[in-house]
Design a protein around this motif. Structure first.
Motif, PDB file in Angstrom:
ATOM      1  N   VAL A  27       0.860  -1.193   0.000  1.00 27.87           N
ATOM      2  CA  VAL A  27       0.000   0.000   0.000  1.00 27.87           C
ATOM      3  C   VAL A  27       0.897   1.245   0.000  1.00 27.87           C
ATOM      4  CG1 VAL A  27      -1.832   1.253   1.203  1.00 27.87           C
ATOM      5  CG2 VAL A  27      -1.747  -1.255   1.351  1.00 27.87           C
ATOM      6  N   PRO A  28       1.083   1.863  -1.173  1.00 29.58           N
ATOM      7  CA  PRO A  28       1.881   3.100  -1.189  1.00 29.58           C
ATOM      8  C   PRO A  28       1.044   4.293  -0.723  1.00 29.58           C
ATOM      9  CG  PRO A  28       1.472   2.281  -3.445  1.00 29.58           C
ATOM     10  CD  PRO A  28       0.667   1.430  -2.515  1.00 29.58           C
ATOM     11  N   THR A  29       1.618   5.133   0.137  1.00 30.25           N
ATOM     12  CA  THR A  29       0.892   6.316   0.618  1.00 30.25           C
ATOM     13  C   THR A  29       1.856   7.501   0.752  1.00 30.25           C
ATOM     14  OG1 THR A  29       1.281   6.318   3.020  1.00 30.25           O
ATOM     15  CG2 THR A  29      -0.354   4.743   2.189  1.00 30.25           C
ATOM     16  N   MET A  30       1.258   8.673   0.940  1.00 29.18           N
ATOM     17  CA  MET A  30       2.058   9.852   1.263  1.00 29.18           C
ATOM     18  C   MET A  30       1.885  10.218   2.739  1.00 29.18           C
ATOM     19  SD  MET A  30       2.206  12.161  -2.111  1.00 29.18           S
ATOM     20  CE  MET A  30       0.642  12.976  -1.970  1.00 29.18           C
ATOM     21  N   GLY A  31       1.345   9.286   3.514  1.00 30.10           N
ATOM     22  CA  GLY A  31       1.257   9.516   4.960  1.00 30.10           C
ATOM     23  C   GLY A  31       0.100  10.396   5.381  1.00 30.10           C
ATOM     24  N   TYR A  32       0.174  10.823   6.622  1.00 30.93           N
ATOM     25  CA  TYR A  32      -0.925  11.510   7.314  1.00 30.93           C
ATOM     26  C   TYR A  32      -2.180  10.663   7.135  1.00 30.93           C
ATOM     27  CZ  TYR A  32      -2.465  15.241  10.193  1.00 30.93           C
ATOM     28  OH  TYR A  32      -2.894  15.932  11.285  1.00 30.93           O
ATOM     29  N   SER A  39      -8.298   1.443   5.156  1.00 29.81           N
ATOM     30  CA  SER A  39      -9.180   0.461   4.500  1.00 29.81           C
ATOM     31  C   SER A  39      -8.384  -0.329   3.453  1.00 29.81           C
ATOM     32  CB  SER A  39     -10.382   1.168   3.856  1.00 29.81           C
ATOM     33  OG  SER A  39      -9.977   1.892   2.725  1.00 29.81           O
ATOM     34  N   LEU A  40      -7.441   0.322   2.801  1.00 27.32           N
ATOM     35  CA  LEU A  40      -6.579  -0.377   1.832  1.00 27.32           C
ATOM     36  C   LEU A  40      -5.711  -1.413   2.558  1.00 27.32           C
ATOM     37  CD1 LEU A  40      -7.454   2.004  -0.020  1.00 27.32           C
ATOM     38  CD2 LEU A  40      -5.085   2.278  -0.682  1.00 27.32           C
ATOM     39  N   VAL A  41      -5.191  -0.988   3.705  1.00 29.10           N
ATOM     40  CA  VAL A  41      -4.340  -1.882   4.508  1.00 29.10           C
ATOM     41  C   VAL A  41      -5.142  -3.116   4.932  1.00 29.10           C
ATOM     42  CG1 VAL A  41      -3.178  -2.082   6.757  1.00 29.10           C
ATOM     43  CG2 VAL A  41      -2.829  -0.043   5.339  1.00 29.10           C
ATOM     44  N   PHE A 146      -4.784   0.384  -4.411  1.00 27.91           N
ATOM     45  CA  PHE A 146      -4.978   1.809  -4.700  1.00 27.91           C
ATOM     46  C   PHE A 146      -6.434   2.174  -4.480  1.00 27.91           C
ATOM     47  CE2 PHE A 146      -1.111   0.683  -6.795  1.00 27.91           C
ATOM     48  CZ  PHE A 146      -0.321   1.813  -6.668  1.00 27.91           C
ATOM     49  N   GLY A 147      -6.668   3.378  -3.950  1.00 23.88           N
ATOM     50  CA  GLY A 147      -8.028   3.817  -3.675  1.00 23.88           C
ATOM     51  C   GLY A 147      -8.680   4.398  -4.924  1.00 23.88           C
ATOM     52  N   LYS A 148      -9.969   4.128  -5.072  1.00 28.98           N
ATOM     53  CA  LYS A 148     -10.679   4.688  -6.221  1.00 28.98           C
ATOM     54  C   LYS A 148     -11.090   6.134  -5.989  1.00 28.98           C
ATOM     55  CE  LYS A 148     -12.236   0.425  -8.318  1.00 28.98           C
ATOM     56  NZ  LYS A 148     -13.406  -0.395  -8.667  1.00 28.98           N
ATOM     57  N   LYS A 149     -10.708   6.675  -4.847  1.00 35.26           N
ATOM     58  CA  LYS A 149     -10.876   8.117  -4.682  1.00 35.26           C
ATOM     59  C   LYS A 149     -10.014   8.813  -5.741  1.00 35.26           C
ATOM     60  CE  LYS A 149      -9.695  12.013  -2.221  1.00 35.26           C
ATOM     61  NZ  LYS A 149      -8.348  12.497  -2.076  1.00 35.26           N
ATOM     62  N   ASP A 150      -8.808   8.283  -5.928  1.00 27.98           N
ATOM     63  CA  ASP A 150      -7.912   8.778  -6.975  1.00 27.98           C
ATOM     64  C   ASP A 150      -8.079   7.850  -8.174  1.00 27.98           C
ATOM     65  OD1 ASP A 150      -6.157  10.818  -5.329  1.00 27.98           O
ATOM     66  OD2 ASP A 150      -6.462   9.063  -4.095  1.00 27.98           O
ATOM     67  N   GLN A 152      -8.357   8.148 -11.412  1.00 29.58           N
ATOM     68  CA  GLN A 152      -7.493   8.284 -12.591  1.00 29.58           C
ATOM     69  C   GLN A 152      -6.114   7.678 -12.316  1.00 29.58           C
ATOM     70  OE1 GLN A 152      -6.988  12.352 -13.880  1.00 29.58           O
ATOM     71  NE2 GLN A 152      -6.259  11.753 -15.909  1.00 29.58           N
ATOM     72  N   GLN A 153      -5.611   7.902 -11.110  1.00 30.39           N
ATOM     73  CA  GLN A 153      -4.316   7.337 -10.711  1.00 30.39           C
ATOM     74  C   GLN A 153      -4.370   5.803 -10.759  1.00 30.39           C
ATOM     75  OE1 GLN A 153      -1.824   8.755  -7.290  1.00 30.39           O
ATOM     76  NE2 GLN A 153      -2.895   7.146  -6.208  1.00 30.39           N
ATOM     77  N   TYR A 154      -5.442   5.246 -10.203  1.00 27.94           N
ATOM     78  CA  TYR A 154      -5.619   3.796 -10.186  1.00 27.94           C
ATOM     79  C   TYR A 154      -5.590   3.238 -11.615  1.00 27.94           C
ATOM     80  CZ  TYR A 154      -8.829  -0.197 -10.610  1.00 27.94           C
ATOM     81  OH  TYR A 154      -9.427  -1.365 -10.982  1.00 27.94           O
TER      82      TYR A 154
HETATM   83  P1  AMP Z   1      -2.210   9.364  -0.726  1.00 22.47           P
HETATM   84  O1  AMP Z   1      -1.565   9.237   0.613  1.00 22.47           O
HETATM   85  O2  AMP Z   1      -3.188  10.476  -0.833  1.00 22.47           O
HETATM   86  O3  AMP Z   1      -1.224   9.311  -1.866  1.00 22.47           O
HETATM   87  O4  AMP Z   1      -3.097   8.051  -0.893  1.00 22.47           O
HETATM   88  C1  AMP Z   1      -2.536   6.764  -0.803  1.00 22.47           C
HETATM   89  C2  AMP Z   1      -3.554   5.761  -1.251  1.00 22.47           C
HETATM   90  O5  AMP Z   1      -4.719   5.845  -0.441  1.00 22.47           O
HETATM   91  C3  AMP Z   1      -4.007   6.002  -2.699  1.00 22.47           C
HETATM   92  O6  AMP Z   1      -4.175   4.748  -3.346  1.00 22.47           O
HETATM   93  C4  AMP Z   1      -5.325   6.695  -2.502  1.00 22.47           C
HETATM   94  O7  AMP Z   1      -6.225   6.508  -3.575  1.00 22.47           O
HETATM   95  C5  AMP Z   1      -5.844   6.022  -1.257  1.00 22.47           C
HETATM   96  N1  AMP Z   1      -6.852   6.863  -0.620  1.00 22.47           N
HETATM   97  C6  AMP Z   1      -6.716   8.143  -0.173  1.00 22.47           C
HETATM   98  N2  AMP Z   1      -7.873   8.629   0.297  1.00 22.47           N
HETATM   99  C7  AMP Z   1      -8.791   7.627   0.148  1.00 22.47           C
HETATM  100  C8  AMP Z   1     -10.181   7.500   0.420  1.00 22.47           C
HETATM  101  N3  AMP Z   1     -10.879   8.489   0.952  1.00 22.47           N
HETATM  102  N4  AMP Z   1     -10.783   6.317   0.130  1.00 22.47           N
HETATM  103  C9  AMP Z   1     -10.084   5.298  -0.433  1.00 22.47           C
HETATM  104  N5  AMP Z   1      -8.777   5.354  -0.711  1.00 22.47           N
HETATM  105  C10 AMP Z   1      -8.133   6.501  -0.442  1.00 22.47           C
END
Ligand code: AMP
Length: 279
Positions: A27-32, A39-41, A146-150, A152-154
């Motif tokens: 699960v790649p993230t930018m933290g916070y 939910s991805l985790v 990857f979250g479908k919130k983003d 296009q990224q997915y």
């Molecule tokens: P970010 O830290 O914003 O780069 O997000 C890391 C991952 O978490 C990405 O795959 C995002 O799409 C996912 N993510 C962020 N916010 C949400 C959300 N509200 N629901 C589902 N996935 C999310």
């Protein structure tokens, strides 16, 4: 839960896991971190044996210096949240660890990156493609989440993996919202109380447009206007785009169809928020 900060430490851990034949979920993230990330985790934990989370605010995907500087960061808080999730490994590298040398490689999938957010954030998705590719080579996951919130990224990451025959399955996970409907985002902490109220109009407008669609309104232009008008009743809101697109190609649709996606980007004050809904 082990925390590593360097590529070498990460490689050693991954080598051990590969020997044990466990499957790796990433699960790649930018933290916070918030419940959207968690939910991805949780999905990764169910589907794979060994879960790796990366925390790295990737400067190459920011096209505004202010957005990069103001991006919220709190590694200790993130580590505490992840400890509770009982995951296996966190990779939290510094910027110099990842970009010890200026990368010369340029990745792009123009058909997908030149639409929606890509139109307004030059080089954003190119930066995403580069970092995700680098992380995939280091973590060697079987599955990545990857979250479908983003959305296009997915889609772009899924396409990269297909085009490069990478042996990784990309799992798209549902968008997670606050109880009040606001799509969870690390950037939400930058909203004032008044701005938060205005930001609620984003999802509300998408729901109303969907209702209108279900009642028979198929004209995209009309649906887009409905959304824009509702969002901009919030005096802190400025719509960047509203598009009704095919979910595979991201092509704009003149006539809205079932399963199309409405995607929006909005500035609420100085904070850029995105959201989407399936018709
Ligand atoms: P970010 O830290 O914003 O780069 O997000 C890391 C991952 O978490 C990405 O795959 C995002 O799409 C996912 N993510 C962020 N916010 C949400 C959300 N509200 N629901 C589902 N996935 C999310």
């Amino acid at each position: 839960m082990k925390v590593v900060y360097t590529k070498n430490e990460l490689k050693q851990e991954i080598q051990k896991v590969k020997k044990s034949e466990k499957t790796i979920g990433f699960v790649p993230t930018m933290g916070y971190l918030h419940q959207g990330h968690l939910s991805l985790v949780e999905i990764a934990k169910k589907e794979t044996d060994y879960v790796v989370v990366s925390i790295f605010v990737n400067p190459k995907q920011f096209n505004s210096q202010e957005d990069l500087e103001k991006y919220p960061r709190d590694l200790q808080r993130d580590l505490e949240l992840l400890k509770k999730e009982n995951i296996d490994l966190v990779f939290a590298p510094s910027e110099t660890e990842i970009y010890s040398e200026e990368p010369k490689l340029m990745m792009d999938i123009p058909e997908l990156t030149n639409k929606l957010c890509g139109k307004f954030r030059p080089n954003h998705f190119q930066g995403v493609l580069l970092i995700v590719n680098k992380l995939f080579h280091l973590v060697k996951p079987d599955k990545a989440y990857f979250g479908k919130k983003d959305y296009q990224q997915y889609l772009i990451i899924k396409r990269m993996v297909e085009d490069l025959n990478m042996d990784i399955s990309i799992v798209g996970c549902p968008l997670v919202r606050e109880e009040n409907g606001l799509a969870m985002s690390s950037r939400n902490v930058r909203l004032s109380d008044k701005e938060k109220e205005d930001a609620l109009l984003i999802y509300r407008s998408l729901q109303i447009a969907k209702q209108e669609f279900l009642k028979g309104e198929k004209n995209s232009e009309v649906l887009r206007e409905i959304i824009k008008d509702i969002i901009e009743t919030g005096k802190n809101n400025k719509v960047e785009y509203v598009e009704i697109v095919d979910p595979e190609t991201l092509e704009s649709q003149k006539v809205a169809k079932s399963k199309n996606m409405i995607a929006v980007a909005v500035y609420t004050g100085n904070v850029r928020l995105i959201d989407n809904i399936e018709l």
